[in-house]
Scaffold this motif. Structure first.
Motif, short mmCIF file in Angstrom:
data_model
loop_
_atom_site.label_atom_id
_atom_site.label_comp_id
_atom_site.label_asym_id
_atom_site.label_seq_id
_atom_site.Cartn_x
_atom_site.Cartn_y
_atom_site.Cartn_z
N ASP A 100 0.91 -1.09 -0.02
CA ASP A 100 0.04 0.08 0.07
C ASP A 100 1.04 1.15 0.05
O ASP A 100 0.41 2.35 0.09
CB ASP A 100 -1.08 -0.11 1.16
CG ASP A 100 -0.22 0.12 2.48
OD1 ASP A 100 0.84 -0.28 2.56
OD2 ASP A 100 -0.72 0.11 3.60
N ASP A 101 2.04 1.21 -0.22
CA ASP A 101 3.23 2.25 -0.43
C ASP A 101 2.40 3.22 -1.50
O ASP A 101 2.04 2.74 -2.61
CB ASP A 101 4.50 1.99 -0.74
CG ASP A 101 5.15 1.47 0.41
OD1 ASP A 101 4.75 1.43 1.49
OD2 ASP A 101 6.22 0.79 0.20
N GLY A 102 2.21 4.53 -1.28
CA GLY A 102 1.56 5.58 -2.27
C GLY A 102 1.66 6.84 -1.81
O GLY A 102 0.85 7.43 -2.31
N GLY A 103 2.60 7.32 -1.10
CA GLY A 103 2.69 8.56 -0.78
C GLY A 103 2.38 8.97 0.51
O GLY A 103 3.06 9.84 1.06
N GLY A 104 1.52 8.30 1.23
CA GLY A 104 1.16 8.49 2.69
C GLY A 104 1.99 8.15 3.64
O GLY A 104 2.77 7.15 3.25
N PRO A 105 2.23 8.66 4.96
CA PRO A 105 3.11 8.23 5.67
C PRO A 105 2.71 6.81 6.30
O PRO A 105 1.59 6.29 6.11
CB PRO A 105 3.04 9.24 6.91
CG PRO A 105 1.81 9.73 6.70
CD PRO A 105 1.56 9.70 5.00
N GLN A 106 4.04 5.94 6.49
CA GLN A 106 3.51 4.67 6.98
C GLN A 106 4.10 4.70 8.57
O GLN A 106 5.27 4.99 8.86
CB GLN A 106 4.52 3.80 6.29
CG GLN A 106 4.25 3.61 4.49
CD GLN A 106 2.78 3.10 4.18
OE1 GLN A 106 2.45 2.25 4.74
NE2 GLN A 106 2.21 4.16 3.43
N ASP A 107 3.21 3.95 9.37
CA ASP A 107 3.45 4.02 10.67
C ASP A 107 4.81 2.88 11.15
O ASP A 107 5.32 3.41 12.14
CB ASP A 107 2.37 3.19 11.48
CG ASP A 107 1.15 4.13 11.47
OD1 ASP A 107 1.22 5.12 11.13
OD2 ASP A 107 0.07 3.46 11.56
N ASP A 108 5.18 1.97 10.34
CA ASP A 108 6.29 1.28 10.63
C ASP A 108 7.58 1.68 9.74
O ASP A 108 8.38 0.97 9.67
CB ASP A 108 5.85 -0.20 10.42
CG ASP A 108 5.74 -0.38 8.79
OD1 ASP A 108 5.30 0.31 8.07
OD2 ASP A 108 5.32 -1.64 8.34
N CYS A 109 7.41 3.04 9.33
CA CYS A 109 8.66 3.35 8.53
C CYS A 109 9.47 4.35 9.19
O CYS A 109 9.30 5.28 9.67
CB CYS A 109 8.26 4.16 7.00
SG CYS A 109 9.49 4.70 6.08
N LEU A 110 10.99 3.88 9.44
CA LEU A 110 11.85 4.77 10.07
C LEU A 110 11.90 6.08 9.36
O LEU A 110 11.97 7.26 10.19
CB LEU A 110 13.27 4.23 9.87
CG LEU A 110 14.42 4.95 10.59
CD1 LEU A 110 14.26 5.06 12.01
CD2 LEU A 110 15.63 4.25 10.00
N PHE A 111 12.07 6.17 8.07
CA PHE A 111 12.18 7.55 7.59
C PHE A 111 10.73 8.50 7.74
O PHE A 111 10.77 9.75 7.90
CB PHE A 111 12.68 7.58 6.16
CG PHE A 111 14.10 7.15 6.01
CD1 PHE A 111 14.96 7.10 7.11
CD2 PHE A 111 14.61 6.94 4.75
CE1 PHE A 111 16.17 6.53 6.85
CE2 PHE A 111 15.84 6.41 4.54
CZ PHE A 111 16.76 6.17 5.76
N CYS A 112 9.64 7.73 7.71
CA CYS A 112 8.32 8.54 7.67
C CYS A 112 8.39 9.18 9.39
O CYS A 112 7.87 10.33 9.56
CB CYS A 112 7.23 7.74 7.70
SG CYS A 112 7.00 7.49 5.92
N LYS A 113 8.91 8.40 10.21
CA LYS A 113 9.28 8.91 11.67
C LYS A 113 10.00 10.12 11.83
O LYS A 113 9.96 11.11 12.60
CB LYS A 113 9.62 7.67 12.45
CG LYS A 113 8.44 6.57 12.78
CD LYS A 113 8.77 5.34 13.40
CE LYS A 113 7.71 4.43 13.51
NZ LYS A 113 8.19 3.21 14.41
N ILE A 114 11.12 10.06 11.06
CA ILE A 114 11.99 11.42 11.16
C ILE A 114 11.52 12.40 10.61
O ILE A 114 11.43 13.39 11.10
CB ILE A 114 13.43 10.78 10.30
CG1 ILE A 114 14.36 9.88 11.11
CG2 ILE A 114 14.04 11.89 9.93
CD1 ILE A 114 15.41 9.06 10.49
#
Length: 125
Positions: free
Chosen positions: A8-22
């Motif tokens: 479901d990667d498609g532009g929105g933030p992912q809860d389990d993504c290290l870089f989204c958390k940064i």
């Protein structure tokens, strides 16, 4: 172990993504630059005297997916890399996009490595 890309990667933030958390400010990083579309920070495991990661604020699993979905953001990432190289006074440098775990990608959020400050050999790796 590498974090595998989600379907479901498609532009929105992912809860389990290290870089989204940064990007969200939930995990600290030594920031070099931020813009409306990108964030740049120093790598915690540098492979060269200058090793900066550049990530888009939007989440896509790799550079090709990012470029296909949001080419302007991909261009912003490359523009920022060049500008940061100038600010870091790098006379020569390398910009690397790893795609897939076999190529060394461990965080499946598109990102570029800006490497400089030492000689770069070819072929790499």
């Amino acid at each position: 172990m590498a974090q595998e890309p989600r379907r479901d990667d498609g532009g929105g933030p992912q809860d389990d993504c290290l870089f989204c958390k940064i990007v969200a400010g939930h995990i600290p990083a030594t920031l070099v630059r931020e813009s409306d579309t990108t964030v740049a920070f120093r790598d915690i495991n540098p492979q060269a005297p200058t090793h900066i990661l550049l990530i888009p604020r939007v989440h896509y699993p790799d550079a090709a997916t990012l470029a296909a979905a949001e080419p302007a953001v991909a261009a912003d990432l490359l523009r920022a890399a060049g500008e940061i190289a100038g600010e870091e006074k790098l006379e020569s440098y390398r910009i690397v996009f790893n795609t897939g775990s076999g190529a060394g990608q461990t965080v499946f959020h598109a990102h570029a490595h800006l490497l400089g400050g030492r000689g770069m050999q070819w072929p790499p790796g």
